[in-house]
Each structure stands twice: as structure tokens, then as C-alpha cells.
Design an enzyme around this catalytic site. Structure first.
Site, mmCIF file in Angstrom:
data_model
loop_
_atom_site.group_PDB
_atom_site.id
_atom_site.type_symbol
_atom_site.label_atom_id
_atom_site.label_comp_id
_atom_site.label_asym_id
_atom_site.label_seq_id
_atom_site.Cartn_x
_atom_site.Cartn_y
_atom_site.Cartn_z
ATOM 1 N N GLY A 54 47.480 36.085 45.452
ATOM 2 C CA GLY A 54 48.474 37.135 45.435
ATOM 3 C C GLY A 54 49.837 36.577 45.062
ATOM 4 N N SER A 55 50.705 37.414 44.516
ATOM 5 C CA SER A 55 52.081 36.994 44.275
ATOM 6 C C SER A 55 52.849 37.067 45.592
ATOM 7 C CB SER A 55 52.731 37.900 43.232
ATOM 8 O OG SER A 55 52.127 37.685 41.972
ATOM 9 N N HIS A 57 54.164 34.163 46.933
ATOM 10 C CA HIS A 57 54.125 32.815 47.537
ATOM 11 C C HIS A 57 54.852 31.792 46.673
ATOM 12 C CE1 HIS A 57 51.166 34.637 50.064
ATOM 13 N NE2 HIS A 57 50.295 34.761 49.101
ATOM 14 N N HIS A 219 50.727 35.951 54.466
ATOM 15 C CA HIS A 219 50.798 37.299 53.910
ATOM 16 C C HIS A 219 51.521 38.269 54.822
ATOM 17 C CE1 HIS A 219 47.299 35.392 52.034
ATOM 18 N NE2 HIS A 219 47.756 35.990 50.970
#
Lengths: 357, 212
Positions: A54-55, A57, A219
Site C-alpha cells: 500500500g502507499s 509508507h 497501517h
């Protein structure tokens, strides 16, 4: 919600576009499907190392694309696994013929999407192996959960495995090395604040003024335990001891068996740390915690390691695997041998990590 | 009997229902996951609807496979591979058909559920979409059992009731799969977002068939 974005829908693409403009000598960006890849890929004779997730990070993973680290990275939506078409198209773009290693953080979505991608890539004649990173000691058992999450050790694995690919390791040897880095590294994270996913617009969880969340992933998901705020030394000690005193950890992972032509289950065991071990110590900011506070943590971590007989041979301190604007930090310890240490020291030239060049 | 046009209408209805429930599903996910399930499913079915015109005149198998591919390449997370596999397998089970008998629908549901079980490896009671889908498929088959005259609507009503029961039964469960599993005991007391979206999708099929 106050964020420097134009809209939640365009956030990931706008950010990728800026990154491509900022580092044209290192990386290129492909859109629809989205992936970041080395400007000089495919690199002749070298195995391609691809990761993704996922973006939110950043700099991981896109910021670690470049000489001596990743060959390509697939960014998903914020905190959402990328999709198999991204992983497949990036593999086709950067595969030199020597094969592709997918480094996959252990999250249900990431694992399934990368497995589907590997099946599709194999159908196109590309040699592929998937190696999991699952280093979060906050997750105690693998039987009743999806297993330990992939967190800080991912950064160290991408650096070391990327350096080995640059040196010319073949796919099988590279996969072995990645597995070794995985089982020898452990991490734990904590949050002082939550973070806000742009598409949602409000914080993922609420934390009181005097509360912290311990055992978080990356997250903004709630952690294992909520407790009152404490001095940095106490928090550092609690987390460092959870890592250093963690027992052997056993779980079953799925890897591809080329000879059998099918996915096989493999049991892996993380050996516990012991006095005399040499380690890389990584203190990471979730993004909102300033570097000065990370050094407060590092100071105590170094003291504890010394007391436990662990020699910190290298360190990394800073925001490398983040959680949007969250305040908080994670600690990772990776036991290294001479081979891993040499690969850690090897030159790297990426937007997010650069030395020896 | 379910016609091709009803399958097309179902996919459009799924998109509407997921758009309406985007915030609801995301809020359920925020409690025990990572607050993106509604957003992801909405994005996925928007993609499905945008690609429908290209396959609308094809057989049901092709239409459902297109939906599966669209979801796989647009949803991400765990929902993408799972719902993508659900529709891919449903499409494979209905290849070449323009109408589905009750037995065809049972086969579709069974194949789709099998796909989800293989891909996700969840078991009943793990607090996942499997908890809604399994009782739905069971109820559908049981309603048909030995009675070829049962109308599709009655069997679908039973299936949706099964899904609703299964969805609600996830509330007290402790999650054993997916991101919610990391919460351990703290995951109890919350309805599973995946079971909820599964219920919504099956209910959308019932609505479409009911309107016929």
C-alpha cells in the site's frame, strides 16, 4: 482533514509523478498499471527484485528503487495492497531473463495479490519466487492470526537482497538470502497518534491525550495493547526486550517449488537472539515523530543491547517505513553475518537511501 | 431462472449498493481493520460497471469473468483477490450460458465459494466473508433439495437470510484471518466488513430477481 493533497483520488498518482520528476536519473514511473522502476532496467544478467504494498509508507517501497536495492516497486492505494496486474507488468518490464524475486510483506491482501501475480508471471515464462517478510513480534502466535506482519525488517531486507542481486546472485541463492534476513530480524512498533487515510478523511482510531497504542503495524490499525504515555526510556525498554527476549517463532509459509511446479508449505523458525550476536539496529519514525526523539530511543536501545550482549555493528535511524503522518516509532534488530554485513555496506543509490556512491 | 440481463442488472446493482454503503463498510473496517473496505469495493465495482458495455451481449460466464478480472485489477487488499476469484469461478461455472436454472445458480454459488476458500484459506468461524457465504450457499441448496419446482426467488430469499444470519453471527467472533486477527480478543464485538459486503452482494441479486 488537512493534507497537502489535491484530492484523495489523485493523491497516489500526483505523488508518483513528483517523485519521477525529482529523480529522473534514478527511476521512471509507469502508469496504469502503476509501478516505479529503475531507470536502467532491465539490468543485464541480474535478478530483478520487486516489492510493493500500500502507499502511505514512503520512502518504502518506491523510494528504494535504484542501483543496489529494488528493481521495481508497485504502489497500491493508501494502505491497500497493489494488484496483480501491477506486479505482472513491472516484472515483464524489468526482467532481464534472470528471473524475479518478489519481496512480500505478510499481510493477507499482499500475500494473495503477489501469489496471483507470480502465477500469471510464470504463465508468461518468467522465473519467479515469492519470499515473505514477517518480523512483527507484537503478533505472538501464527495459529490463530494471519501471522506476524511485515514491518521494519522489510527495509533492511530490500537493501541487503538488492545489493546481492547487484552482485549477481542467482534467483535461488537470492531467495535463500532473503529468507535468512527474514528469520533473523524482529521488530515492534508503537503509535502516539493515529493517522488519517485521505479517502476516509478522519483518523483510523482515537487515542486519548495521555494514551499510546503499542504493537501496531504500519497501517494505522489498532495495536495489541493500549496504555498510558510513559517516558521514552520505559517504552524503548519494553519494546526492545519484547524483541530481544522473543522465543523461537515458528510458522508455515507458502513458496513456489520449481521442480514440483506447485506452491508448497514450508516451516520456518526464527532463532532467538543470544549474547554475542552482531546486529543492525534500526529505529524508524512512523513519519510524525522527529528524528531528535528517535535518537532518544536509540540511546536507550544501545544501552539495552550492550547489557544483553548484542553488538550493534550498523544502525539506521530515521523515517524509512512510515504510516502517513502518524507519530510513533518502531525498532528493528537484525542479526547479521559477514555476508549480510558486506551487502549492507555495498553501494546503494535510490531516492530514499544512498551511500557509497 | 436467472437471465443474462438479470446478471448484468445484478452487477450494476452491486455497484449502487456498494456506493451507498461505502462509508458503512469503511467504518466497520476501521473498527477492526484498516478502514478501506468500502472504498476499495466501491472502486472495484465502478470499474466493473465501466467495463460492462463491452461484454453485455456475451454469455453469463464471460460477463462474470470480466467482473472478476476487473475486481482483481482494481480492488487491491484482500478483497480484490477474494471477490475477484469469487466472480472468476462463478464465470467458469456458467460458461456459455445465457440463462441459469436453479441447479446452475447452486453450481455458481458453490464454485464461487470454493474459489474463496482456496484463495483465502479461511474456515467457517474465522470472522471473514466465508461466514456469510457458507450459510447462504447451504440455505440455497437446502431450499432446492428434492424440489425442482422451487422458484429461484424462494431459494434466494433463504440464501440471503443465511448470509444475514452468518454476517450477524460474526459480531461476537474473534478474528483468525486477515488484518483483524491481529487484534485478538479486541476484534470481538464488531461485525466483519467482508461478511457484510458478501451479504450486500447476495442481497443485491435477490433485489434484482425480485423486481422481475
Amino acid at each position: 482533514m488537512k493534507k497537502l493533497i489535491n484530492s484523495p483520488e489523485t493523491f497516489v498518482k500526483d505523488s508518483l509523478a513528483g517523485m519521477a520528476l525529482a529523480h529522473p536519473e534514478l527511476i521512471k514511473v509507469h502508469y496504469d498499471p502503476n509501478f516505479v522502476y529503475r531507470a536502467d532496467a532491465p539490468v543485464s544478467g541480474k535478478v530483478a527484485v520487486i516489492s510493493g504494498g500500500g502507499s502511505g509508507h514512503e520512502p518504502m517501497h518506491g523510494g528504494f528503487v535504484g542501483m543496489g536495492m529494488l528493481t521495481a516497486a508497485c504502489p497500491g492505494e493508501v494502505f491497500t495492497s497493489p494488484t496483480p496486474d501491477q506486479m505482472l507488468e513491472s516484472a515483464k518490464m524489468v526482467n532481464s531473463g534472470a528471473g524475479v524475486l518478489y519481496i512480500v510483506k505478510n499481510y493477507t491482501g499482499d500475500v494473495m495479490n503477489f501469489e496471483m501475480a507470480a502465477e500469471l508471471a510464470r504463465a508468461e515464462g518468467i522465473k519467479v519466487q515469492n519470499i515473505l517478510i514477517d518480523d512483527d513480534v507484537a503478533v505472538k502466535d501464527s495459529l490463530y492470526t494471519a501471522g506476524r506482519r511485515g514491518v521494519g525488517n522489510t527495509v533492511l531486507a530490500e537493501k541487503i537482497v538488492g545489493a546481492a542481486a547487484e552482485k549477481g546472485y542467482g534467483l535461488d541463492k537470492l531467495a535463500d538470502l532473503c529468507r535468512q534476513v527474514n528469520i533473523n530480524g524482529r521488530s515492534m512498533g508503537m503509535a502516539i497518534t493515529s493517522c488519517t487515510v485521505p479517502a476516509k478523511g478522519s483518523p483510523t482510531f482515537e487515542l486519548g491525550e495521555e494514551e499510546i497504542e503499542v504493537g501496531i503495524g504500519i497501517h494505522g490499525e489498532p495495536g495489541i495493547e493500549r496504555m498510558g504515555m510513559k517516558p521514552a526510556d520505559e517504552i524503548t525498554e519494553m519494546m526492545a526486550l519484547s524483541i530481544i527476549e522473543d522465543d523461537a517463532y515458528t510458522r508455515t509459509v507458502r513458496e513456489w517449488d520449481d521442480a514440483k511446479g506447485e506452491w508448497i508449505e514450508k516451516e520456518l523458525v526464527d532463532p532467538p537472539f543470544k549474547a554475542g550476536d552482531k546486529v543492525i539496529a534500526f529505529v524508524n519514525s512512523m513519519a510524525g515523530t522527529p528524528v531528535a526523539e528517535l535518537y532518544v530511543v536509540y540511546r536507550k536501545l544501545a544501552e539495552i543491547c550492550e547489557k544483553k550482549g548484542l553488538t550493534i555493528v550498523r544502525n539506521l535511524v530515521g523515517p524509512y517505513i512510515t504510516s502517513l503522518e502518524m507519530q510513533g516509532m518502531s525498532i528493528t534488530l537484525l542479526k547479521v553475518d559477514e555476508e549480510m554485513l558486506g551487502l549492507w555496506d555495498a553501494p546503494v543509490n535510490t531516492p530514499g537511501l544512498r551511500w557509497g556512491v | 431462472m436467472i437471465t443474462k440481463d438479470q446478471i448484468v442488472a445484478w452487477l450494476r446493482r452491486c455497484a449502487d449498493v456498494l456506493a451507498e454503503n461505502k462509508k458503512y463498510l469503511t467504518d466497520l473496517d476501521a473498527a477492526i481493520g484498516d478502514a478501506d473496505h468500502g472504498i476499495n469495493m466501491d472502486r472495484g465495482f465502478t470499474r466493473v460497471v465501466s467495463q460492462l458495455p463491452g461484454v453485455e451481449d456475451k454469455d453469463i460466464g464471460n460477463i462474470l469473468k470480466m467482473a472478476g478480472m476487473a475486481l482483481i485489477s482494481s480492488v487491491g487488499g484482500a478483497g480484490g483477490p477474494l471477490y475477484g476469484t469469487f466472480f472468476m469461478r462463478a464465470g467458469m461455472a456458467t460458461a456459455g450460458k445465457y440463462e441459469l436454472t436453479n441447479a446452475d445458480v447452486a453450481q455458481l454459488l458453490e464454485a464461487a465459494l470454493d474459489g474463496v476458500l482456496q484463495r483465502g484459506k479461511a474456515k467457517l468461524g474465522d470472522k471473514t466473508m466465508v461466514d456469510a457465504l457458507t450459510p447462504a450457499v447451504e440455505a440455497f441448496k437446502q431450499t432446492l433439495n428434492g424440489n425442482a419446482e422451487t422458484d429461484t426467488l424462494t431459494a434466494l430469499e433463504a440464501a440471503v437470510a443465511g448470509a444475514k444470519g452468518g454476517m450477524e453471527a460474526t459480531i461476537p467472533l474473534v478474528a483468525r484471518k486477515g488484518r483483524a486477527s491481529y487484534l485478538g480478543e479486541r476484534s470481538a464485538g464488531h461485525q466483519d466488513p467482508g461478511a457484510t459486503s458478501s451479504y450486500l452482494l447476495l442481497n443485491a441479486l435477490l433485489t434484482v430477481v425480485n423486481e422481475a
